[in-house]
Write an enzyme that holds these catalytic residues in place. Sequence first.
Site, PDB file in Angstrom:
ATOM      1  N   SER A 233       0.923  -1.170  -0.008  1.00  0.00           N
ATOM      2  CA  SER A 233       0.043   0.018   0.085  1.00  0.00           C
ATOM      3  C   SER A 233       0.861   1.135  -0.034  1.00  0.00           C
ATOM      4  CB  SER A 233      -0.990   0.025   1.375  1.00  0.00           C
ATOM      5  OG  SER A 233      -2.012  -0.684   0.935  1.00  0.00           O
ATOM      6  N   GLY A 234       0.350   2.112  -0.585  1.00  0.00           N
ATOM      7  CA  GLY A 234       1.014   3.612  -1.021  1.00  0.00           C
ATOM      8  C   GLY A 234       2.101   3.394  -2.011  1.00  0.00           C
TER       9      GLY A 234
HETATM   10  N1  ARG Z   1      -4.295  -2.403   1.471  1.00  0.00           N
HETATM   11  C1  ARG Z   1      -3.125  -3.076   1.331  1.00  0.00           C
HETATM   12  C2  ARG Z   1      -1.951  -2.398   2.103  1.00  0.00           C
HETATM   13  O1  ARG Z   1      -2.239  -1.754   3.184  1.00  0.00           O
HETATM   14  C3  ARG Z   1      -2.812  -3.252  -0.216  1.00  0.00           C
HETATM   15  C4  ARG Z   1      -3.722  -4.241  -0.761  1.00  0.00           C
HETATM   16  C5  ARG Z   1      -3.861  -4.161  -2.245  1.00  0.00           C
HETATM   17  N2  ARG Z   1      -4.381  -5.131  -2.536  1.00  0.00           N
HETATM   18  C6  ARG Z   1      -4.617  -5.802  -3.963  1.00  0.00           C
HETATM   19  N3  ARG Z   1      -5.323  -6.933  -4.200  1.00  0.00           N
HETATM   20  N4  ARG Z   1      -4.020  -5.073  -5.040  1.00  0.00           N
HETATM   21  O2  ARG Z   1      -0.787  -2.956   1.819  1.00  0.00           O
END
Ligand code: ARG
Length: 286
Positions: A233-234
Amino acid sequence: MRRSVARSLIRPLALAAAMTVIPLVNATPVAADSVVVGGFPIDVSQAPWTVALSSRDRFGGTRAGQFCGGVAVARTTVLTAAHCLGEDVLGAPPSRMRDLKVIAGRTDLLSAEGQEIPVRDARINPGYDSETHAGDFAVITLAKELPQSAVVPMASAGDPAYTPGTEALVSGWGDTSGAGAYPRTLHAARVRVLADDLCTRAYPGGPDGTYRADSMLCAGEPAGGPDACQGDSGGPLVAAGRLVGLVSWGSGCGRPGNPGVYTRVSDVVRGLGAASGSQKRPQARP
Ligand code: ARG
């Protein structure tokens, strides 16, 4: 002495925080037969704008405190996901974190390569909606400049890089298996920008989030396979040499019919323009 006591208290808390944040974005458990997130190791020189967010105090030192990704969009500006800097994740507002750092220019988290730069300021998009995940971005100001070669340009609205079918690369230190295999080294996956339709149908509203085409971008492979995952994420999604997305959420990782959802960078560009008032903004290129 004092420090080790503090640590023994903080570690389990950090773990608990990690446990609570994962279901938020991955409400459905990954099925045993789910497709393995199809990435490959890369050297950071291949995507030098990819940075790691780190707090060893909060997340421990085994992976240099890495807990999210980020991307350098100017020499002292890093974008990340709003949900990475929430109090549920950090246990405190980012301004209270003593050792919140950006690790840049490093492939192996446990090496001494590149640099660790303290965060001078972190602003979570005030419009972020944690229910739908709309507006999932935050802007970090670094205490020290990165080399210009580490900066990736952002794609404004109308940029052809947003056209469905465009090939893109997502990079990060997140889960490579969908089952909690966090690597020490940087990985990447090749995906495609997908039509909003696919994500609108996959995510009409539910515990995982709601797809909003104005502020989100759909990417992956329609048949599943390569995808970002927890811990990414990010981090950046780059197409045609420009930043189009920030890893935001999804249902599981790499599952057919459940593409990855990214923060649409043109929406961030718009937000940054609004925040800086009359400042000149980059124009959309035809
Ligand atoms: N929310 C996740 C994180 O905090 C990222 C998830 C992305 N998922 C995906 N299937 N692209 O790291």
